[in-house]
Write an enzyme that holds these catalytic residues in place. Structure first.
Site, PDB file in Angstrom:
ATOM      1  N   HIS A 110      -4.523   7.662   2.841  1.00  0.00           N
ATOM      2  CA  HIS A 110      -3.608   8.811   2.884  1.00  0.00           C
ATOM      3  C   HIS A 110      -2.581   8.686   1.774  1.00  0.00           C
ATOM      4  O   HIS A 110      -2.138   7.592   1.421  1.00  0.00           O
ATOM      5  CB  HIS A 110      -2.912   8.927   4.248  1.00  0.00           C
ATOM      6  CG  HIS A 110      -1.947   7.830   4.555  1.00  0.00           C
ATOM      7  ND1 HIS A 110      -0.595   7.915   4.312  1.00  0.00           N
ATOM      8  CD2 HIS A 110      -2.140   6.589   5.083  1.00  0.00           C
ATOM      9  CE1 HIS A 110      -0.003   6.795   4.690  1.00  0.00           C
ATOM     10  NE2 HIS A 110      -0.914   5.969   5.161  1.00  0.00           N
ATOM     11  N   CYS A 158       0.938   6.271   1.122  1.00  0.00           N
ATOM     12  CA  CYS A 158       0.676   5.065   1.916  1.00  0.00           C
ATOM     13  C   CYS A 158       1.648   3.960   1.524  1.00  0.00           C
ATOM     14  O   CYS A 158       1.698   3.536   0.358  1.00  0.00           O
ATOM     15  CB  CYS A 158      -0.761   4.603   1.692  1.00  0.00           C
ATOM     16  SG  CYS A 158      -1.211   3.124   2.625  1.00  0.00           S
ATOM     17  N   ASP A 217      -0.902   3.656   9.784  1.00  0.00           N
ATOM     18  CA  ASP A 217       0.266   4.530   9.713  1.00  0.00           C
ATOM     19  C   ASP A 217       0.294   5.496  10.904  1.00  0.00           C
ATOM     20  O   ASP A 217      -0.695   6.170  11.197  1.00  0.00           O
ATOM     21  CB  ASP A 217       0.235   5.328   8.405  1.00  0.00           C
ATOM     22  CG  ASP A 217       1.558   6.008   8.089  1.00  0.00           C
ATOM     23  OD1 ASP A 217       1.996   6.855   8.902  1.00  0.00           O
ATOM     24  OD2 ASP A 217       2.151   5.720   7.032  1.00  0.00           O
ATOM     25  N   ARG A 220       1.567   8.263  11.260  1.00  0.00           N
ATOM     26  CA  ARG A 220       1.491   9.683  10.909  1.00  0.00           C
ATOM     27  C   ARG A 220       0.063  10.160  10.677  1.00  0.00           C
ATOM     28  O   ARG A 220      -0.149  11.321  10.330  1.00  0.00           O
ATOM     29  CB  ARG A 220       2.323   9.940   9.648  1.00  0.00           C
ATOM     30  CG  ARG A 220       3.794   9.594   9.783  1.00  0.00           C
ATOM     31  CD  ARG A 220       4.483   9.588   8.428  1.00  0.00           C
ATOM     32  NE  ARG A 220       3.968   8.518   7.568  1.00  0.00           N
ATOM     33  CZ  ARG A 220       4.334   8.332   6.301  1.00  0.00           C
ATOM     34  NH1 ARG A 220       5.217   9.161   5.745  1.00  0.00           N
ATOM     35  NH2 ARG A 220       3.819   7.329   5.591  1.00  0.00           N
ATOM     36  N   CYS A 266      -5.886   3.957   8.027  1.00  0.00           N
ATOM     37  CA  CYS A 266      -4.632   3.221   7.948  1.00  0.00           C
ATOM     38  C   CYS A 266      -3.929   3.218   9.308  1.00  0.00           C
ATOM     39  O   CYS A 266      -4.053   4.170  10.088  1.00  0.00           O
ATOM     40  CB  CYS A 266      -3.727   3.858   6.893  1.00  0.00           C
ATOM     41  SG  CYS A 266      -2.172   2.970   6.618  1.00  0.00           S
TER      42      CYS A 266
END
Length: 219
Positions: A96, A99, A42, A44, A40
């Protein structure tokens, strides 16, 4: 502009060469990762850091909600290069928990182009709607949908002609499904790995039976 980031870059480069003076010379002359990470976007979820690998050791493709759609030329180009040129041995599809893309796919709000991108997750949700509705807590339901999405993308990767052809010529290659936890930094291996054509065909057969309405299943 962005002086703090450039300063961080200089400090990082210096620290690398202090530990290993030949680090960048080796990196410049060779890229030979054994792993492709499909994850992803993302911020993080830093792929290399999570698995403790240096640059050059992990080939990475990231997009919203870690999808592997067979219509996406970007993903397909990465997959082909990783399999045919780099000869990676492992492809990890990594979702994750928490998400935002998974949540946005089914919350009923309209956001524009990303709604089309997230359509495969809505399909997964529709296919497993009955089971997902039995999960009373929303976060737990979204966590399960995240896992189901990873499983679907693992099947997409394994079904692709680049992967199928690699197996046909005897190339060592396995596709794995992981979910990363933002809460503790640990990876949850879903144990749905596919490492051969036979594995793939068995997985598809099992999925067909599981997805079939109970009154149509064989006894």
């Amino acid at each position: 502009m962005l002086e703090d980031l450039k300063a961080n870059n200089r400090a990082w480069s210096k620290s690398k060469t202090q530990i290993d003076p030949e680090f960048f010379k080796r990196l410049e002359n060779q890229q030979s990762p054994e792993y492709l990470w499909i994850g992803c976007s993302d911020s993080r979820v830093p792929a290399n850091e999570i698995v403790g690998l240096d640059p050059g050791e992990l080939f990475v493709h990231r997009n919203v909600a870690n999808l592997a759609p067979p219509q996406d030329a970007n993903y397909l180009s990465v997959l082909q290069f990783a399999v045919d040129v780099l000869k990676v041995k492992h492809v990890m599809v990594v979702g994750h928990y928490g998400c935002g893309g998974v949540a946005a796919a089914i919350d009923g709000q309209r956001r524009g182009l990303v709604d089309h991108w997230l359509h495969p997750i809505r399909e997964v949700h529709a296919e497993h709607k009955h089971a997902l509705e039995q999960i009373p807590e929303k976060r737990a339901m979204l966590d399960r949908l995240t896992e189901l999405n990873v499983a679907r993308q693992v099947r997409n990767v394994a079904a692709d002609v680049f992967v199928q052809d690699a197996w046909a010529r005897g190339q060592q290659l396995a596709v794995h499904g992981w979910v990363y936890s933002l809460a503790d930094g640990l990876v949850n291996d879903l144990n749905i790995g596919i490492a051969s054509r036979e594995d793939y065909e068995r997985t598809v057969a099992e999925t067909v039976v599981q997805d079939r309405p109970f009154w149509k299943r064989e006894e």
